[in-house]
Motif scaffolding. Structure first.
Motif, short mmCIF file in Angstrom:
data_model
loop_
_atom_site.label_atom_id
_atom_site.label_comp_id
_atom_site.label_asym_id
_atom_site.label_seq_id
_atom_site.Cartn_x
_atom_site.Cartn_y
_atom_site.Cartn_z
N LYS A 51 43.81 23.09 107.63
CA LYS A 51 44.16 22.33 106.42
C LYS A 51 45.33 22.97 105.69
O LYS A 51 46.23 22.28 105.19
CB LYS A 51 42.95 22.23 105.49
CG LYS A 51 41.89 21.30 105.98
CD LYS A 51 40.77 21.20 104.99
CE LYS A 51 39.67 20.28 105.50
NZ LYS A 51 38.58 20.14 104.53
N TRP A 52 45.33 24.29 105.64
CA TRP A 52 46.40 25.01 104.96
C TRP A 52 47.74 24.78 105.67
O TRP A 52 48.75 24.50 105.03
CB TRP A 52 46.05 26.49 104.91
CG TRP A 52 47.07 27.35 104.27
CD1 TRP A 52 47.33 27.46 102.94
CD2 TRP A 52 48.00 28.19 104.95
NE1 TRP A 52 48.36 28.35 102.74
CE2 TRP A 52 48.79 28.81 103.96
CE3 TRP A 52 48.23 28.49 106.28
CZ2 TRP A 52 49.79 29.71 104.28
CZ3 TRP A 52 49.24 29.39 106.58
CH2 TRP A 52 50.01 29.99 105.59
N LEU A 53 47.74 24.88 107.01
CA LEU A 53 48.95 24.67 107.78
C LEU A 53 49.44 23.23 107.65
O LEU A 53 50.65 22.98 107.51
CB LEU A 53 48.71 25.01 109.25
CG LEU A 53 49.91 24.90 110.18
CD1 LEU A 53 51.02 25.84 109.73
CD2 LEU A 53 49.50 25.17 111.61
N ASN A 54 48.51 22.28 107.67
CA ASN A 54 48.88 20.87 107.53
C ASN A 54 49.51 20.60 106.16
O ASN A 54 50.46 19.83 106.04
CB ASN A 54 47.66 19.98 107.74
CG ASN A 54 48.04 18.54 107.90
OD1 ASN A 54 49.15 18.24 108.33
ND2 ASN A 54 47.13 17.65 107.56
N ARG A 55 49.00 21.25 105.13
CA ARG A 55 49.55 21.07 103.78
C ARG A 55 50.97 21.62 103.70
O ARG A 55 51.85 21.02 103.07
CB ARG A 55 48.65 21.76 102.77
CG ARG A 55 49.03 21.47 101.34
CD ARG A 55 47.98 21.95 100.41
NE ARG A 55 46.74 21.25 100.75
CZ ARG A 55 45.75 21.06 99.91
NH1 ARG A 55 45.83 21.52 98.69
NH2 ARG A 55 44.66 20.42 100.27
N ILE A 56 51.24 22.75 104.35
CA ILE A 56 52.58 23.32 104.35
C ILE A 56 53.55 22.40 105.10
O ILE A 56 54.66 22.12 104.63
CB ILE A 56 52.57 24.72 104.99
CG1 ILE A 56 51.86 25.70 104.05
CG2 ILE A 56 53.97 25.21 105.28
CD1 ILE A 56 51.66 27.07 104.63
N ILE A 57 53.13 21.89 106.24
CA ILE A 57 53.98 20.99 107.03
C ILE A 57 54.25 19.70 106.26
O ILE A 57 55.38 19.21 106.22
CB ILE A 57 53.34 20.70 108.40
CG1 ILE A 57 53.33 21.97 109.25
CG2 ILE A 57 54.07 19.58 109.12
CD1 ILE A 57 52.53 21.86 110.52
N ALA A 58 53.23 19.16 105.60
CA ALA A 58 53.40 17.93 104.82
C ALA A 58 54.36 18.15 103.66
O ALA A 58 55.18 17.28 103.34
CB ALA A 58 52.05 17.43 104.33
N GLY A 59 54.28 19.30 103.02
CA GLY A 59 55.19 19.60 101.91
C GLY A 59 56.64 19.68 102.37
O GLY A 59 57.55 19.18 101.71
N MET A 110 37.76 20.62 111.37
CA MET A 110 39.00 21.15 110.84
C MET A 110 38.66 22.27 109.86
O MET A 110 37.99 22.05 108.87
CB MET A 110 39.76 20.02 110.13
CG MET A 110 41.19 20.28 109.92
SD MET A 110 41.97 18.79 109.28
CE MET A 110 43.60 19.09 109.79
N ASP A 111 39.11 23.45 110.17
CA ASP A 111 38.78 24.57 109.31
C ASP A 111 39.85 24.78 108.26
O ASP A 111 40.83 24.03 108.17
CB ASP A 111 38.54 25.83 110.14
CG ASP A 111 39.78 26.25 110.93
OD1 ASP A 111 40.69 25.41 111.05
OD2 ASP A 111 39.82 27.39 111.40
N PHE A 112 39.67 25.80 107.46
CA PHE A 112 40.55 26.07 106.33
C PHE A 112 41.98 26.35 106.78
O PHE A 112 42.93 25.88 106.15
CB PHE A 112 40.01 27.26 105.52
CG PHE A 112 40.91 27.67 104.39
CD1 PHE A 112 40.96 26.90 103.25
CD2 PHE A 112 41.70 28.79 104.48
CE1 PHE A 112 41.79 27.26 102.20
CE2 PHE A 112 42.54 29.16 103.45
CZ PHE A 112 42.58 28.39 102.30
N ALA A 113 42.16 27.09 107.87
CA ALA A 113 43.50 27.42 108.34
C ALA A 113 44.27 26.18 108.78
O ALA A 113 45.46 26.05 108.51
CB ALA A 113 43.41 28.42 109.50
#
Length: 65
Positions: free
Chosen positions: A6-14, A1-4
């Motif tokens: 993780k970033w997208l998953n954090r936005i979706i989770a928020g 899992m790369d940085f992009a």
């Protein structure tokens, strides 16, 4: 899992947290979370619309501009 990813998953989770909090606020009206036994056409939609309107009114009065 790369940085992009993780970033997208954090936005979706928020966004998911915000939506779940709004649904919980609407469910403060018992008519929405209990079994709705009225069988007339459109009444369950009307009950949900009224519960959402009450939630929006509560949010507007809580944080006035």
């Amino acid at each position: 899992m790369d940085f992009a990813d993780k970033w997208l998953n954090r936005i979706i989770a928020g966004a998911r947290v915000l939506v779940e909090n709004i649904i919980a606020g609407v469910k403060r009206c018992r008519i929405v979370k209990d079994v709705f036994r009225n069988t007339k056409e459109g009444f369950s939609d009307l009950a949900m619309e009224i519960a959402c309107a009450l939630h929006n009114l509560r949010m507007d009065c809580r944080h006035p501009i």
